[in-house]
Write a protein that holds these residues in place. Structure first.
Motif, short mmCIF file in Angstrom:
data_model
loop_
_atom_site.label_atom_id
_atom_site.label_comp_id
_atom_site.label_asym_id
_atom_site.label_seq_id
_atom_site.Cartn_x
_atom_site.Cartn_y
_atom_site.Cartn_z
N VAL A 1 45.86 31.10 46.31
CA VAL A 1 44.74 31.77 46.98
C VAL A 1 45.15 33.20 47.37
O VAL A 1 44.35 34.14 47.22
CB VAL A 1 44.29 30.97 48.22
CG1 VAL A 1 43.30 31.78 49.07
CG2 VAL A 1 43.65 29.64 47.80
N GLU A 2 46.39 33.36 47.82
CA GLU A 2 46.90 34.70 48.15
C GLU A 2 46.90 35.60 46.92
O GLU A 2 46.51 36.78 46.98
CB GLU A 2 48.32 34.57 48.71
CG GLU A 2 48.94 35.87 49.18
CD GLU A 2 50.38 35.71 49.65
OE1 GLU A 2 51.07 36.75 49.79
OE2 GLU A 2 50.84 34.55 49.86
N MET A 3 47.30 35.05 45.78
CA MET A 3 47.29 35.81 44.53
C MET A 3 45.86 36.13 44.09
O MET A 3 45.58 37.22 43.58
CB MET A 3 48.03 35.04 43.43
CG MET A 3 49.54 34.93 43.67
SD MET A 3 50.33 33.72 42.56
CE MET A 3 50.15 34.52 40.97
N ALA A 4 44.96 35.18 44.31
CA ALA A 4 43.55 35.41 43.98
C ALA A 4 42.99 36.53 44.85
O ALA A 4 42.27 37.42 44.35
CB ALA A 4 42.76 34.12 44.17
N ASP A 5 43.33 36.51 46.13
CA ASP A 5 42.87 37.57 47.04
C ASP A 5 43.40 38.94 46.60
O ASP A 5 42.68 39.95 46.69
CB ASP A 5 43.34 37.28 48.48
CG ASP A 5 42.51 36.20 49.16
OD1 ASP A 5 41.36 35.98 48.73
OD2 ASP A 5 43.02 35.57 50.11
#
Length: 198
Positions: free
Chosen positions: A70-74
């Motif tokens: 999710v952090e990478m997606a953000d």
């Protein structure tokens, strides 16, 4: 003669008593054997425990794994990545956010700690990215960012699939099975898409 007859009757009763006691002994041995048979089934709860431990470890390790995804997606959404990467980032966030909530709820219900003794935080372990990798991704931009993001996310997804396939071998929990299979199916499709974009 009367005494001899009486002695014979008593002797006969003694023999009957011996046979009766012998029969009782056989019954006890039989019940002991059945108890032994019962004890051999004690492996069933142990197998169930092994499955439950696997379920707990799966949730404990998959939660931070998903959180990093999710952090990478953000990061992709903040960087204004290419439309295809942005679409993938939104898709990953939409799928993994609710799964994090579900697994967190499981651990609470199971009264299990949120963290596992097993550490997969290093690069190449469970597909998790090291802190340096995340910093490099944040520093990148444009086409270089897209390429780095896709390469890292493929490896990240492969780690998640390995973990999901592992728990599918041990779990008896229908909810865990359903999520693990969804991870395998969904992330394999995303890997195929990402490889095509590279």
């Amino acid at each position: 003669m009367h005494v001899k007859k009486r002695y014979s009757i008593l002797a006969g009763l003694g023999i009957v008593a011996v046979f009766t006691l012998g029969a009782c002994g056989t019954d006890e041995a039989g019940s002991g054997a059945s108890g032994g048979t019962g004890s051999t089934t004690s492996s069933t709860p142990e197998n169930a425990d092994a499955g439950q431990k696997g379920d707990v470890t799966f949730a404990q390790m998959m939660i931070p794994h998903h959180q990093q995804a999710v952090e990478m997606a953000d990061a992709a959404l903040q960087k204004n990545a290419s439309p295809k990467v942005t679409e993938l980032a939104e898709q990953i966030k939409a799928a993994q956010g609710p799964e994090i909530e579900t697994m967190t709820k499981w651990l609470q219900e199971w009264k299990a700690p949120m963290t596992s003794d097993q550490d997969h935080g290093g690069h190449g372990r469970g597909g998790m990215m090291a802190e340096g990798d995340m910093k490099n991704l944040s520093a990148a931009g444009g086409a270089a960012f897209d390429e780095m993001w896709l390469t890292m996310m493929i490896e990240h997804h492969e780690g998640a699939i390995d973990m999901a396939e592992d728990v599918l071998k041990t779990t008896n929990n229908s909810e865990v099975k359903e999520m693990a299979q969804a991870i395998v199916d969904g992330q394999n499709k995303e890997i195929a898409t990402m490889k095509a974009l590279l």
